[in-house]
Design an enzyme around this catalytic site. Structure first.
Site, PDB file in Angstrom:
ATOM      1  N   CYS A  80       0.815  -1.224   0.000  1.00 27.96           N
ATOM      2  CA  CYS A  80       0.000   0.000   0.000  1.00 27.96           C
ATOM      3  C   CYS A  80       0.846   1.271   0.000  1.00 27.96           C
ATOM      4  O   CYS A  80       0.416   2.302  -0.514  1.00 27.96           O
ATOM      5  CB  CYS A  80      -0.935   0.003   1.196  1.00 27.96           C
ATOM      6  SG  CYS A  80      -1.991  -1.457   1.251  1.00 27.96           S
ATOM      7  N   HIS A  97      -3.859   7.111   0.766  1.00 33.04           N
ATOM      8  CA  HIS A  97      -4.032   5.770   0.187  1.00 33.04           C
ATOM      9  C   HIS A  97      -5.453   5.308   0.467  1.00 33.04           C
ATOM     10  O   HIS A  97      -5.957   5.450   1.582  1.00 33.04           O
ATOM     11  CB  HIS A  97      -3.019   4.789   0.792  1.00 33.04           C
ATOM     12  CG  HIS A  97      -3.415   3.353   0.587  1.00 33.04           C
ATOM     13  ND1 HIS A  97      -3.594   2.822  -0.664  1.00 33.04           N
ATOM     14  CD2 HIS A  97      -3.709   2.372   1.475  1.00 33.04           C
ATOM     15  CE1 HIS A  97      -3.975   1.549  -0.534  1.00 33.04           C
ATOM     16  NE2 HIS A  97      -4.044   1.259   0.743  1.00 33.04           N
ATOM     17  N   ASN A 114      -9.851  -0.757  -2.927  1.00 33.97           N
ATOM     18  CA  ASN A 114      -8.449  -0.563  -2.541  1.00 33.97           C
ATOM     19  C   ASN A 114      -7.579  -1.197  -3.625  1.00 33.97           C
ATOM     20  O   ASN A 114      -7.565  -2.410  -3.793  1.00 33.97           O
ATOM     21  CB  ASN A 114      -8.206  -1.222  -1.182  1.00 33.97           C
ATOM     22  CG  ASN A 114      -6.759  -1.118  -0.708  1.00 33.97           C
ATOM     23  OD1 ASN A 114      -5.861  -0.785  -1.476  1.00 33.97           O
ATOM     24  ND2 ASN A 114      -6.537  -1.426   0.558  1.00 33.97           N
TER      25      ASN A 114
END
Length: 337
Positions: free
Chosen positions: A116, A264, A294
């Site tokens: 991430c 993020h 995501n």
């Protein structure tokens, strides 16, 4: 103390055309739209159609847009940094495939494995090369295919409803005005919690493909991602806040100086928690997890590109990128646009 800064000269993103809604998922998984939206904010995500797209091909499509917008000729790209946790092949990594598929010179191509936080790590690496004068133009890509590796059954629903596929790219170029461009980047890790958000097999450490095949266990979950959701959430909100503050302090900036925060896109609830903590308006934060889920290393460059395309980022703006995820790793970048 630095010869140069680096600036983002061009941005691009690409997501597969195949839209998968929460209702679509509820047909194959025991879940529902309300449950997913309440916990994650996600309404839909994109999944590749097998045979049409890969992590590399999406990265290439995003890169072509970024290169065109940058005005940098592809012959003038000096280096490639590619962030992903979902490479086409176990090896080699996708960086070299991008060099091939874009027809770049035989420049160096580096693969970054920071999940991430991958794009901010990749941006930081590229920034150092440009600061020192070693390279002038660097292509940075974040791209992920999650869909083909998720447990798309009720057993895997805690993870599988969250992730999506997509790619984003940036061309970094030399900036001689030291008041502009990337002002600083801040990278952290805490491997003590590596197994709280992990995909452990196949790996050389414990279970390779031959072990998985030999066991032939229908209940084997070792090759699906595991996430201790609540633990990740608790750590994320703390580290996001810390690393944003660290970046601001390093540059003598206040929270009020932030024109655009691109967090993020892990979970809309995390982004909202951070927005509330810093008392930022909706105009100061760009979220798009609602549409894309995501996308790990791709999430920041997709959101950054989208915000820029919508006119939310203008010359002179202070832009903050911040990430947290598997590793644990977390990172931020402070950019003067």
């Amino acid at each position: 103390n630095n010869m140069y800064h680096s600036k983002i000269a061009g941005l691009g993103y690409y997501v597969p055309s195949n839209v998968v809604t929460n209702d679509d998922l509820s047909k194959i998984i025991d879940t529902n739209d309300e449950w997913i939206q309440e916990r994650t904010g996600i309404q839909e995500r994109r999944h590749i159609i097998r045979g049409e797209d890969t992590t590399t091909t999406m990265g290439v499509k995003a890169a072509k847009i970024a290169i065109e917008r940058s005005g940098v000729a592809k012959e003038d790209i000096d280096f490639v940094v590619f962030a992903t946790l979902s490479p086409d092949y176990y090896f080699p990594g996708p960086g070299v495939l991008v060099q091939r598929d874009l027809g770049l010179r035989t420049v160096g191509a580096l693969d970054v494995r920071n999940q991430c936080s991958g794009f901010v790590y990749a941006l930081s690496v590229a920034d150092q090369y440009i600061k020192t004068g070693m390279y002038k133009n660097i292509l940075v890509i974040g791209s992920e295919v999650h869909s083909t590796g998720l447990d798309m059954t009720t057993r895997g629903r805690g993870v599988s409803v969250i992730f999506g596929d997509g790619a984003g790219a940036a061309v970094l170029s030399r900036e001689e005005d030291l008041t502009k461009g990337i002002l600083s980047t801040h990278l952290h890790s805490e491997g003590q919690h590596a197994e709280e958000l992990a995909l452990q097999a196949p790996g050389m450490g414990a279970r390779w493909v031959t072990d998985i095949i030999a066991d032939n266990d229908p209940n084997d979950e070792s090759y699906y991602p595991y996430m201790n959701g609540q633990f990740v959430f608790k750590n994320a909100v703390v580290r996001f806040a810390e690393v944003i503050n660290e970046g601001l302090e390093a540059n003598g900036l206040q929270v009020s100086d932030i024109d655009m925060l691109i967090p993020h896109q892990a979970n809309l609830r995390i982004s909202q928690f951070i927005q509330n903590k810093f008392k930022l308006s909706d105009d100061q934060v760009h979220n798009n997890i609602q549409k894309y889920g995501n996308t790990t290393a791709a999430s920041i460059p997709i959101a950054l590109t989208e915000a820029w395309e919508k006119g939310k980022i203008k010359s002179g703006d202070t832009v903050v990128l911040a990430a947290f995820g598997s590793g644990f790793t977390w990172a931020s970048a402070i950019i003067k646009w």
